[in-house]
Design a protein around this motif. Structure first.
Motif, PDB file in Angstrom:
ATOM      1  N   HIS B 134     -43.989 -21.763 -16.014  1.00  0.00           N
ATOM      2  CA  HIS B 134     -44.211 -23.171 -15.703  1.00  0.00           C
ATOM      3  C   HIS B 134     -43.125 -23.919 -16.469  1.00  0.00           C
ATOM      4  CE1 HIS B 134     -45.891 -27.184 -15.736  1.00  0.00           C
ATOM      5  NE2 HIS B 134     -46.698 -26.820 -14.751  1.00  0.00           N
ATOM      6  N   LEU B 135     -42.076 -24.332 -15.755  1.00  0.00           N
ATOM      7  CA  LEU B 135     -40.857 -24.755 -16.415  1.00  0.00           C
ATOM      8  C   LEU B 135     -41.068 -25.892 -17.421  1.00  0.00           C
ATOM      9  CD1 LEU B 135     -37.915 -23.959 -16.479  1.00  0.00           C
ATOM     10  CD2 LEU B 135     -37.446 -25.830 -14.892  1.00  0.00           C
ATOM     11  N   ALA B 136     -41.716 -26.962 -16.981  1.00  0.00           N
ATOM     12  CA  ALA B 136     -41.926 -28.098 -17.888  1.00  0.00           C
ATOM     13  C   ALA B 136     -42.720 -27.651 -19.110  1.00  0.00           C
ATOM     14  CB  ALA B 136     -42.650 -29.217 -17.156  1.00  0.00           C
ATOM     15  N   GLY B 137     -43.738 -26.870 -18.868  1.00  0.00           N
ATOM     16  CA  GLY B 137     -44.570 -26.402 -19.968  1.00  0.00           C
ATOM     17  C   GLY B 137     -43.757 -25.598 -20.968  1.00  0.00           C
ATOM     18  N   ILE B 138     -42.894 -24.740 -20.457  1.00  0.00           N
ATOM     19  CA  ILE B 138     -42.098 -23.896 -21.350  1.00  0.00           C
ATOM     20  C   ILE B 138     -41.099 -24.724 -22.152  1.00  0.00           C
ATOM     21  CG2 ILE B 138     -40.274 -22.158 -21.332  1.00  0.00           C
ATOM     22  CD1 ILE B 138     -41.933 -20.661 -19.267  1.00  0.00           C
ATOM     23  N   LEU B 139     -40.516 -25.725 -21.491  1.00  0.00           N
ATOM     24  CA  LEU B 139     -39.558 -26.577 -22.207  1.00  0.00           C
ATOM     25  C   LEU B 139     -40.242 -27.309 -23.360  1.00  0.00           C
ATOM     26  CD1 LEU B 139     -37.333 -28.022 -19.356  1.00  0.00           C
ATOM     27  CD2 LEU B 139     -36.799 -26.249 -21.040  1.00  0.00           C
ATOM     28  N   VAL B 140     -41.402 -27.897 -23.069  1.00  0.00           N
ATOM     29  CA  VAL B 140     -42.143 -28.569 -24.135  1.00  0.00           C
ATOM     30  C   VAL B 140     -42.560 -27.545 -25.192  1.00  0.00           C
ATOM     31  CG1 VAL B 140     -44.165 -29.967 -24.686  1.00  0.00           C
ATOM     32  CG2 VAL B 140     -42.949 -30.329 -22.546  1.00  0.00           C
ATOM     33  N   LEU B 216     -49.650 -24.894 -22.727  1.00  0.00           N
ATOM     34  CA  LEU B 216     -48.383 -25.360 -22.172  1.00  0.00           C
ATOM     35  C   LEU B 216     -47.817 -24.364 -21.167  1.00  0.00           C
ATOM     36  CD1 LEU B 216     -46.640 -26.846 -25.329  1.00  0.00           C
ATOM     37  CD2 LEU B 216     -47.233 -28.070 -23.238  1.00  0.00           C
ATOM     38  N   PHE B 217     -47.935 -23.080 -21.490  1.00  0.00           N
ATOM     39  CA  PHE B 217     -47.353 -22.064 -20.622  1.00  0.00           C
ATOM     40  C   PHE B 217     -48.038 -22.008 -19.268  1.00  0.00           C
ATOM     41  CE2 PHE B 217     -44.218 -18.931 -22.331  1.00  0.00           C
ATOM     42  CZ  PHE B 217     -43.754 -19.760 -23.319  1.00  0.00           C
TER      43      PHE B 217
END
Ligand SMILES: Nc1ncnc2c1ncn2[C@@H]1O[C@H](COP(=O)(O)OP(=O)(O)O)[C@@H](O)[C@H]1O
Ligand SMILES: [Mg+2]
Lengths: 257, 253, 316
Positions: B134-140, B216-217
């Motif tokens: 989950h791209l946004a989750g991983i970035l955060v 987040l992931f």
């Protein structure tokens, strides 16, 4: 052999002065031995949710409270395999790179010492205390557990001959493997930080065992111990030989400036 | 502004020094990947009795690894500082008016960049092993990992400046690392662990971070554990940063 | 057989040649000075001779053992003061020495005697139980020299033993070296200090990457430059320059202030003829002096030549 003892004695004199190292080395087993008793005295079937683990076939015939105790006591046993890996890693990581940064390595290498003698001494001085501490802690744990165990069969279920054998035989071998790995890393890095950081890799296999046992995958019995002890000892001796082979006297001197 | 420029200067300088020894960085980068590769076979063999399926394991395991990465690498940062103290490198800073906060942040930034690279590498390798992204989750999540990193680095610097002995810093790092590793549910979710472990884990701040990271992931941004994890981690990081800065001020006085 | 015999010893670090084709023999009991500026390759040479690093090419015997084949025996036979003293700060002076005594396999009585002997010699006996971490630079250096001598090696390598010491400490160290010389040991002494090697050494090698000169201090002084004659006149020296230059045996002549500086082809026999010629031409000679060059000037000249020679080599 006299030279090995001389190096060990010197290492010992130096280590003795590292107050924090001594304190934490002694603190770790105190923590690891004290923690189980604290938790065991409060744990029972009503406060501990073992979930699917309680349904494993090996627990048939035990009461829920007994199962909780068996699982917990057995889980903590793994800590006695963690100790010989973890405790000596700081000393091992420091062994060569420490002499590099304090510039004491060159005169040592200029003296009539074989590489094997230096490494054997440095390994032993790290592995011996860790082994002795672990044995002592196991003795305390196994004796203390007698008073905590709610039934005799809980005790005999956990503190088997196999585990005693494992602690006696595996612990020194594991310590030597951990230390040899640490010495290799220490000799190959040029800064103490990397050495310390990299040696922590030794805990990985232990975490594996920890969770494998929790999940009931791993059962340590006499056959497992007997079958693994020879490979482990060979691995320990082999690691030391590898460490000696990888120890490049010249590179260690000239790569440090 | 001035602070930012000073941080940048210190950062670039320490990065240059570090790059003189690229092997160190490369080995450091590979470290978490090796861990993942070592663990992977075991995860596949987890019995169905566990609270999740073997296919799920990598999704639960990777966020934990990401949080664990920070203390394992960053708690040892102070050792480098001890060496610098002894070589007199830090003495040169003494006579300069550079803000001590800039020194801490600039030096920490170097380690944080390495940490970030390690994190990205870890996620990438985990992805090849079946991690759901989950791209946004991983970035955060990577941001959260850096905050943990800053917390650990600052503590390590403070130990280093107070004790001025690399063995002492290494010893303390070891003692802290052990319970962090064992009691944080870093590797596997705490629900699986016995209750006693959960109780003990409640006292471990990183357990909250791990929970936030897992949320987040999976992109559960509305989960309150994320906010809790961020707030706690950030508060601790700010506090430790303050501590490290004060130690610098004393050491360089 | 010489104590040390090097043949074409060469060591490169990557592209950079630190020691190039070094050849020399050192006799037993000789104090051999190895003189060169920082970065000349002195430490690299000592490391090769003591078996710490391998030469890129060339061969060498030390104490009769072949370097590269018998390094363990060489290490036992020699004593080394490394570039940095390398003592254990967390051990006392005595513990440091006893450790090395054990490594050299002295029995414990001999070890104690030797340790006491050298600690007293270095004036450190009263501080024997103090941690080396509390010692001054000079004390460390003396202790490190003691460590190099414990097993009574016949060959001793001292890598810049007085570098970075205050003058008093440096003098103590030089006295120690003098007394070692009195004991008939072979000493390989590296230094960038001329007066030191001039005072202490039987022969001096001037070295910068390559061996530039190897001779006794006296010959080095005499050999490199002609002796120059300084002639002082009552008036200006200028007018007599032409007279002197016209003489067939004058090699060079110049004016410095009121003084004529002259080099002759054979100073001893031609000096009277020179003076006679000047007097006959009507000069009022007030004073005649010979100018000898100091070892320092010899050294600086050699090092400069060595540098330009190296430069030329690089450019060609
Ligand atoms: N470990 C090394 N790696 C690369 N170059 C080196 C190394 N050690 C010495 N050198 C080079 O070799 C030359 C000689 O150095 P060294 O033997 O230490 O000189 P000295 O002792 O005369 O000051 C120097 O130019 C130095 O840069
Ligand atoms: Mg040198």
């Amino acid at each position: 052999m006299r030279k090995v003892l001389a190096v060990m004695h010197k290492e010992w004199l130096e280590l003795r002065r590292e107050r924090w190292l001594v304190a934490t080395t002694l603190l770790m087993p105190v923590l690891l031995t004290g923690l189980p008793f604290g938790l065991l005295s409060t744990a029972s079937a009503s406060t501990t949710n073992l979930g699917p683990i309680a349904d494993l076939p090996m627990f048939q015939g035990f009461t829920p409270d007994e199962i909780v105790q068996i699982v917990l006591l057995r889980q903590f046993l793994v800590l006695f395999l963690l100790m010989p890996l973890y405790i000596p890693s700081t000393i091992a990581a420091h062994s060569i790179v420490g002499e590099k940064v304090s510039r004491t390595l060159e005169p040592l290498l200029a003296a009539p010492l074989r590489t094997g003698e230096i490494l054997l001494a440095k390994s032993l001085i790290a592995a011996l205390p860790a082994t002795l501490i672990t044995w002592l802690c196991y003795a305390i744990y196994s004796i203390g557990a007698r008073f905590v165990a709610i039934s005799g069969r809980v005790y005999t279920e956990v503190f088997t001959q196999a585990w005693l054998l494992a602690v006696i035989l595996w612990v020194p071998a594991l310590a030597m493997i951990s230390v040899a790995l640490g010495v290799i890393i220490s000799a190959r890095t040029s800064d103490p930080r990397t050495a310390q950081q990299l040696t922590k890799i030794v805990v990985v296999p232990l975490l594996l065992i920890f969770f494998a046992q929790l999940a009931g995958v791993l059962i340590i019995d006499t056959i497992v111990v007997a079958g693994t002890v020879v490979p482990l000892v060979l691995l320990a001796a082999g690691s030391l030989v590898v460490a000696t082979r990888l120890f490049d006297r010249e590179r260690i001197l000239i790569r440090w400036n | 502004m001035k602070l930012l420029r000073e941080i940048w200067i210190i950062f670039i300088h320490s990065l240059r020094v570090a790059l003189r020894n690229p092997m160190t960085i490369i080995v450091g980068l590979l470290q978490p990947v090796t861990w993942l590769l070592l663990f992977a076979p075991l995860l596949k063999n987890l019995p169905a009795t566990a609270a999740f399926s073997p296919e799920e394991a990598i999704n639960i395991f990777t966020p934990g690894m990401l949080v664990m990465l920070a203390p394992i690498t960053s708690l040892f940062s102070g050792i480098g500082l001890v060496v610098e103290l002894r070589n007199g490198v830090l003495d040169r800073l003494r006579v300069t008016p550079v803000s001590r906060l800039a020194v801490v942040l600039g030096k920490a930034l170097r380690d944080l960049v390495v940490l970030l690279l390690q994190g990205v590498l870890l996620v990438a390798v985990a992805w090849t092993m079946g991690l759901r992204i989950h791209l946004a989750g991983i970035l955060v999540g990577l941001g959260l990992m850096m905050i943990v990193g800053l917390l650990m680095i600052s503590c390590s610097y403070a130990f280093a400046l107070i004790l001025r002995n690399e063995n002492a810093v290494a010893s303390i790092a070891n003692v802290l690392l052990l319970p962090l590793l064992l009691l944080s549910g870093l590797i596997l979710p705490l629900e699986l662990a016995p209750r006693w472990m959960q109780i003990a884990a409640d006292f471990n701040p990183l357990a909250y971070t791990v929970e936030a990271m897992r949320a987040l992931f999976t992109g559960r941004f509305d989960d309150t554990v994320i906010l809790n994890g961020f707030l706690l981690t950030t508060a601790l990081a700010v506090f430790s940063l303050f501590w490290a800065t004060r130690s610098f001020r004393r050491a360089l006085a | 057989m010489p104590a040390i015999s090097a043949r074409g010893l060469t060591r490169a670090f990557g592209e950079r040649v630190a020691v190039d084709n070094l050849t020399f023999d050192i006799a037993h009991g000789e104090v051999f000075g190895f003189l060169g500026p920082n970065g000349a390759g002195k430490t690299t040479t000592v490391r090769m001779l003591t078996g710490l690093i391998a030469p890129t090419s060339g061969a060498c015997t030390v104490a009769g053992y072949e370097l590269g084949f018998d390094n363990q025996r060489i290490r036992r036979a020699v004593g080394v003061l490394t570039e940095t003293p390398g003592l254990y700060d967390k051990l006392s002076a005595e513990q440091n020495l006893l450790f090395y005594a054990a490594i050299y396999e002295l029995d414990s009585r001999t070890a104690r005697e030797q340790v006491q002997h050298y600690l007293r010699m270095m004036d450190l006996w009263d501080r024997r139980e103090h941690l080396v971490g509390t010692f001054s630079k000079g004390m460390r250096q003396k202790l490190a020299i003691a460590r190099a001598l414990l097993h009574n090696p016949q060959i001793v390598f001292l890598d810049e033993p007085t570098a970075g010491l205050d003058p008093e400490a440096a003098n103590v160290v030089r006295d120690v070296i003098r007394s070692l010389r009195g004991e008939g040991r072979t000493i390989f002494l590296t230094s960038h200090n001329l007066h030191e090697v001039d005072q202490l050494c039987d022969r001096v090698a001037i070295f910068r990457e390559r061996l530039l000169r190897l001779d006794t201090p006296a010959n080095l002084r005499a050999g490199l430059f002609d002796t120059q004659h300084l002639i002082e006149f009552a008036g200006a020296a200028e007018p007599w320059l032409a007279t002197v230059r016209a003489l067939p045996f004058v090699r060079e002549a110049s004016v410095e202030d009121r003084v004529l500086v002259i080099s002759l082809q054979e100073p001893a026999s031609q000096k009277p003829a020179l003076i006679r010629a000047l007097v006959e031409a009507g000069a009022e000679v007030q004073n005649v002096q010979d100018r000898q060059y100091s070892l320092e000037e010899v050294y600086l000249q050699l090092i400069r030549d060595g540098a330009t020679a190296g430069l030329k080599k690089e450019m060609s």
